[in-house]
Design an enzyme around this catalytic site. Structure first.
Site, PDB file in Angstrom:
ATOM      1  N   HIS A 102     -26.186 -17.298 -15.880  1.00 12.94           N
ATOM      2  CA  HIS A 102     -27.467 -17.484 -16.571  1.00 12.94           C
ATOM      3  C   HIS A 102     -27.391 -16.835 -17.948  1.00 12.94           C
ATOM      4  O   HIS A 102     -27.739 -15.666 -18.130  1.00 12.94           O
ATOM      5  CB  HIS A 102     -28.611 -16.874 -15.740  1.00 12.94           C
ATOM      6  CG  HIS A 102     -29.983 -17.143 -16.288  1.00 12.94           C
ATOM      7  ND1 HIS A 102     -31.028 -17.572 -15.502  1.00 12.94           N
ATOM      8  CD2 HIS A 102     -30.505 -17.047 -17.534  1.00 12.94           C
ATOM      9  CE1 HIS A 102     -32.121 -17.731 -16.229  1.00 12.94           C
ATOM     10  NE2 HIS A 102     -31.825 -17.404 -17.485  1.00 12.94           N
ATOM     11  N   ASP A 129     -28.902 -13.264 -19.110  1.00  9.86           N
ATOM     12  CA  ASP A 129     -30.011 -14.014 -19.705  1.00  9.86           C
ATOM     13  C   ASP A 129     -29.780 -14.214 -21.208  1.00  9.86           C
ATOM     14  O   ASP A 129     -29.423 -15.303 -21.642  1.00  9.86           O
ATOM     15  CB  ASP A 129     -31.344 -13.298 -19.441  1.00  9.86           C
ATOM     16  CG  ASP A 129     -32.545 -14.214 -19.588  1.00  9.86           C
ATOM     17  OD1 ASP A 129     -32.344 -15.448 -19.697  1.00  9.86           O
ATOM     18  OD2 ASP A 129     -33.689 -13.725 -19.567  1.00  9.86           O
ATOM     19  N   ASP A 130     -30.013 -13.148 -21.987  1.00  2.60           N
ATOM     20  CA  ASP A 130     -29.881 -13.233 -23.454  1.00  2.60           C
ATOM     21  C   ASP A 130     -29.239 -11.928 -23.924  1.00  2.60           C
ATOM     22  O   ASP A 130     -29.942 -10.982 -24.299  1.00  2.60           O
ATOM     23  CB  ASP A 130     -31.267 -13.382 -24.085  1.00  2.60           C
ATOM     24  CG  ASP A 130     -31.994 -14.633 -23.603  1.00  2.60           C
ATOM     25  OD1 ASP A 130     -31.627 -15.728 -24.033  1.00  2.60           O
ATOM     26  OD2 ASP A 130     -32.928 -14.508 -22.794  1.00  2.60           O
ATOM     27  N   LYS A 141     -31.287 -29.845 -29.485  1.00  2.00           N
ATOM     28  CA  LYS A 141     -32.450 -29.978 -30.375  1.00  2.00           C
ATOM     29  C   LYS A 141     -32.211 -31.050 -31.432  1.00  2.00           C
ATOM     30  O   LYS A 141     -31.069 -31.315 -31.799  1.00  2.00           O
ATOM     31  CB  LYS A 141     -32.730 -28.633 -31.056  1.00  2.00           C
ATOM     32  CG  LYS A 141     -33.028 -27.532 -30.053  1.00  2.00           C
ATOM     33  CD  LYS A 141     -33.035 -26.156 -30.673  1.00  2.00           C
ATOM     34  CE  LYS A 141     -33.076 -25.074 -29.620  1.00  2.00           C
ATOM     35  NZ  LYS A 141     -31.779 -24.662 -29.086  1.00  2.00           N
ATOM     36  N   HIS A 190     -36.057 -21.927 -14.233  1.00  2.00           N
ATOM     37  CA  HIS A 190     -36.725 -20.644 -14.456  1.00  2.00           C
ATOM     38  C   HIS A 190     -37.987 -20.688 -13.604  1.00  2.00           C
ATOM     39  O   HIS A 190     -38.825 -21.575 -13.789  1.00  2.00           O
ATOM     40  CB  HIS A 190     -37.084 -20.480 -15.928  1.00  2.00           C
ATOM     41  CG  HIS A 190     -35.925 -20.059 -16.770  1.00  2.00           C
ATOM     42  ND1 HIS A 190     -34.805 -20.841 -16.922  1.00  2.00           N
ATOM     43  CD2 HIS A 190     -35.709 -18.932 -17.488  1.00  2.00           C
ATOM     44  CE1 HIS A 190     -33.945 -20.201 -17.698  1.00  2.00           C
ATOM     45  NE2 HIS A 190     -34.471 -19.048 -18.057  1.00  2.00           N
ATOM     46  N   GLU A 192     -41.517 -16.502 -13.519  1.00  2.00           N
ATOM     47  CA  GLU A 192     -41.402 -15.473 -14.573  1.00  2.00           C
ATOM     48  C   GLU A 192     -42.763 -14.867 -14.868  1.00  2.00           C
ATOM     49  O   GLU A 192     -42.877 -13.748 -15.354  1.00  2.00           O
ATOM     50  CB  GLU A 192     -40.896 -16.103 -15.874  1.00  2.00           C
ATOM     51  CG  GLU A 192     -39.453 -16.451 -15.871  1.00  2.00           C
ATOM     52  CD  GLU A 192     -39.055 -17.027 -17.203  1.00  2.00           C
ATOM     53  OE1 GLU A 192     -38.553 -16.278 -18.043  1.00  2.00           O
ATOM     54  OE2 GLU A 192     -39.266 -18.239 -17.409  1.00  2.00           O
ATOM     55  N   ASP A 237     -36.747 -27.617 -22.616  1.00  4.13           N
ATOM     56  CA  ASP A 237     -37.710 -26.597 -23.043  1.00  4.13           C
ATOM     57  C   ASP A 237     -39.102 -27.022 -22.583  1.00  4.13           C
ATOM     58  O   ASP A 237     -39.484 -28.187 -22.753  1.00  4.13           O
ATOM     59  CB  ASP A 237     -37.660 -26.495 -24.580  1.00  4.13           C
ATOM     60  CG  ASP A 237     -38.469 -25.321 -25.102  1.00  4.13           C
ATOM     61  OD1 ASP A 237     -39.541 -25.029 -24.531  1.00  4.13           O
ATOM     62  OD2 ASP A 237     -38.032 -24.702 -26.086  1.00  4.13           O
ATOM     63  N   THR A 291     -27.867 -24.324 -22.990  1.00  3.09           N
ATOM     64  CA  THR A 291     -28.515 -24.434 -24.288  1.00  3.09           C
ATOM     65  C   THR A 291     -29.430 -25.648 -24.318  1.00  3.09           C
ATOM     66  O   THR A 291     -29.218 -26.621 -23.581  1.00  3.09           O
ATOM     67  CB  THR A 291     -27.482 -24.477 -25.439  1.00  3.09           C
ATOM     68  OG1 THR A 291     -28.176 -24.291 -26.676  1.00  3.09           O
ATOM     69  CG2 THR A 291     -26.705 -25.792 -25.489  1.00  3.09           C
ATOM     70  N   THR A 292     -30.452 -25.590 -25.181  1.00  2.08           N
ATOM     71  CA  THR A 292     -31.432 -26.666 -25.309  1.00  2.08           C
ATOM     72  C   THR A 292     -31.017 -27.576 -26.463  1.00  2.08           C
ATOM     73  O   THR A 292     -31.103 -27.172 -27.628  1.00  2.08           O
ATOM     74  CB  THR A 292     -32.829 -26.072 -25.645  1.00  2.08           C
ATOM     75  OG1 THR A 292     -33.023 -24.867 -24.899  1.00  2.08           O
ATOM     76  CG2 THR A 292     -33.933 -27.068 -25.380  1.00  2.08           C
TER      77      THR A 292
HETATM   78  P1  5GP Z   1     -30.971 -22.060 -26.593  1.00  2.00           P
HETATM   79  O1  5GP Z   1     -31.445 -22.985 -25.508  1.00  2.00           O
HETATM   80  O2  5GP Z   1     -31.659 -22.336 -27.905  1.00  2.00           O
HETATM   81  O3  5GP Z   1     -29.494 -21.988 -26.730  1.00  2.00           O
HETATM   82  O4  5GP Z   1     -31.374 -20.574 -26.131  1.00  2.00           O
HETATM   83  C1  5GP Z   1     -32.610 -19.974 -26.429  1.00  2.00           C
HETATM   84  C2  5GP Z   1     -33.736 -20.632 -25.654  1.00  2.00           C
HETATM   85  O5  5GP Z   1     -33.581 -20.399 -24.247  1.00  2.00           O
HETATM   86  C3  5GP Z   1     -35.109 -20.047 -25.970  1.00  2.00           C
HETATM   87  O6  5GP Z   1     -35.673 -20.653 -27.119  1.00  2.00           O
HETATM   88  C4  5GP Z   1     -35.890 -20.358 -24.710  1.00  2.00           C
HETATM   89  O7  5GP Z   1     -36.343 -21.692 -24.723  1.00  2.00           O
HETATM   90  C5  5GP Z   1     -34.836 -20.224 -23.624  1.00  2.00           C
HETATM   91  N1  5GP Z   1     -34.871 -18.875 -23.012  1.00  2.00           N
HETATM   92  C6  5GP Z   1     -34.103 -17.818 -23.318  1.00  2.00           C
HETATM   93  N2  5GP Z   1     -34.415 -16.758 -22.542  1.00  2.00           N
HETATM   94  C7  5GP Z   1     -35.397 -17.162 -21.728  1.00  2.00           C
HETATM   95  C8  5GP Z   1     -36.126 -16.516 -20.685  1.00  2.00           C
HETATM   96  O8  5GP Z   1     -35.942 -15.338 -20.350  1.00  2.00           O
HETATM   97  N3  5GP Z   1     -37.065 -17.278 -20.066  1.00  2.00           N
HETATM   98  C9  5GP Z   1     -37.294 -18.581 -20.394  1.00  2.00           C
HETATM   99  N4  5GP Z   1     -38.226 -19.230 -19.708  1.00  2.00           N
HETATM  100  N5  5GP Z   1     -36.618 -19.214 -21.358  1.00  2.00           N
HETATM  101  C10 5GP Z   1     -35.685 -18.511 -22.029  1.00  2.00           C
END
Ligand code: 5GP
Length: 379
Positions: A22, A311-312, A109, A233, A236, A176, A106-107
């Protein structure tokens, strides 16, 4: 010599092989890269740096503040070159932390101004993976099955006389929660088209206070029907109906699960759905009051399937070794238990069986090297 149990320290957490399931690409960005890209954006007039500096540099954030930061990151990172750079760096960082298998999400875009489509977004991610030289990255599905077991369990492979770390990477495409149903469908169909490029599944993420579960159900059902693995997710924020509906859908994994009630745990257990546990993220965003109060303890003691994740890592200033150390030091787990916890994650990866076999051989070898007797942990 076989050492039984043993106190876990940070050095040991780094040394043991780990599996990350994750990790959000843009949330795992290096601080230095984020600040550099923010300054570039300011120079291009796309952003007032003074407006975002405090958001970027803040250490503890509520869920809302966290998503404010993600909006900033999105503004800064959504061009092809930045994406390729971030992907390359993030994978290098996971490899340096002795992660042997990474599922990176990743999302995809769109950004019409710069000609970015969801597809070209993903191309940039793949370019970043291909540009990595310091690590041997196996991301194509055939990599697992073609490789011979004899090449393993050594995770440092010799290429051109130089030893490089080896890392299996698979991708998940995120929907997203602020997207439309049509946009979500576009993402899952892209994921399906990219199966031969290491995409193994789909994730639902984004601000949990925004959007309705039902909006994404048609896309998620489509993904399931076409054989993509799904992680959601879930829980949360306090939203009991959504938690129940998500569990009813029966995803292969769920992330976070901070607001589960007893009947949700019972359901989760009956479906044997693993939880992607993100300790630092949950505490820093106040979804859980402290590590000690984290539901990791409940999951672990009750033998429910769980996987420790970051997570991040950029946003929450952590890495996977640190998450293992936090779990071990807070809940009193020994080396044997931590090693087994790490190895158990193999059962929950979305890659195919051939990769699981290779990962097991990596863990067999590490077990011998680290001289640990296992068998006393959560399974
Ligand atoms: P990306 O998809 O742009 O590579 O990663 C960042 C995105 O992942 C954020 O803009 C958000 O949509 C999602 N994201 C990151 N951490 C979390 C989290 O802890 N919870 C949720 N619900 N979404 C997250």
């Amino acid at each position: 010599m076989v050492e039984d149990g043993g106190r876990v320290d940070m050095e040991w957490c780094i040394a043991q092989p780990k599996i990350e399931l994750h990790a959000h690409l843009n949330g795992s960005i290096r601080d230095s890269t984020l600040l550099e890209l923010a300054k570039d954006s300011r120079e291009k007039g796309a952003l007032a740096f003074s407006d975002v500096e405090h958001v970027i540099k803040k250490c503890t954030r509520s869920v809302m503040e966290c998503f404010k930061l993600f909006d900033v990151i999105r503004t800064i990172t959504t061009d092809h070159a930045a994406l390729s750079r971030i992907t390359k760096e993030v994978i290098e960082d996971f490899a340096a932390d002795n992660v042997v298998y990474l599922e990176l999400r990743t999302t995809p875009k769109k950004n019409e101004q710069i000609g970015m489509t969801k597809c070209s977004y993903m191309e940039a991610v793949l370019d970043g993976m291909r540009a990595i030289e310091t690590v041997e990255v196996s991301f194509l599905p055939s990599c697992g099955s073609k490789e011979k077991l004899e090449q393993f369990p050594n995770t440092n492979v010799a290429i051109n006389g130089e030893k490089r770390r080896k890392l299996y990477v698979r991708l998940l495409l995120s929907i997203d929660r602020c997207e439309s149903a049509a946009s979500a469908m576009e993402t899952v169909q892209l994921a399906y088209k990219m199966r031969h490029l290491g995409v193994v599944g789909v994730d639902l993420s984004g601000n949990p206070l925004v959007g309705e579960w039902l909006t994404f159900l048609p896309a998620l059902k489509w993904a399931k029907e076409y054989g993509l693995a799904i992680t959601l997710h879930c829980g949360e924020v306090y939203n009991p109906n959504e938690i129940k509906a998500m569990l009813e859908f029966c995803p292969q994994r769920v992330g976070h699960a901070c607001w589960f009630e007893q009947e949700d745990w019972t359901k989760l257990k009956s479906l044997n759905i693993p939880v992607e546990v993100c300790l630092s993220s949950n505490v820093q965003t106040c979804r859980v009051s402290s590590i000690r109060d984290h539901h990791f303890d409940y999951l672990y003691r009750n033998n429910l399937p769980l996987v420790l994740c970051t997570d991040d890592s950029g946003v929450f200033s952590t890495n996977l070794s640190r998450e293992y150390y936090l779990a071990a030091s807070t809940f009193g787990l020994n080396k044997a238990q931590m090693f087994e916890l790490s190895r158990n994650a193999i059962k929950h990866v979305f890659a195919d069986e051939s990769v699981k076999i290779l990962l097991n051989s990596i863990f067999d070898s590490a077990q011998r090297e680290l001289a640990i007797a296992v068998g006393s942990g959560n399974s």
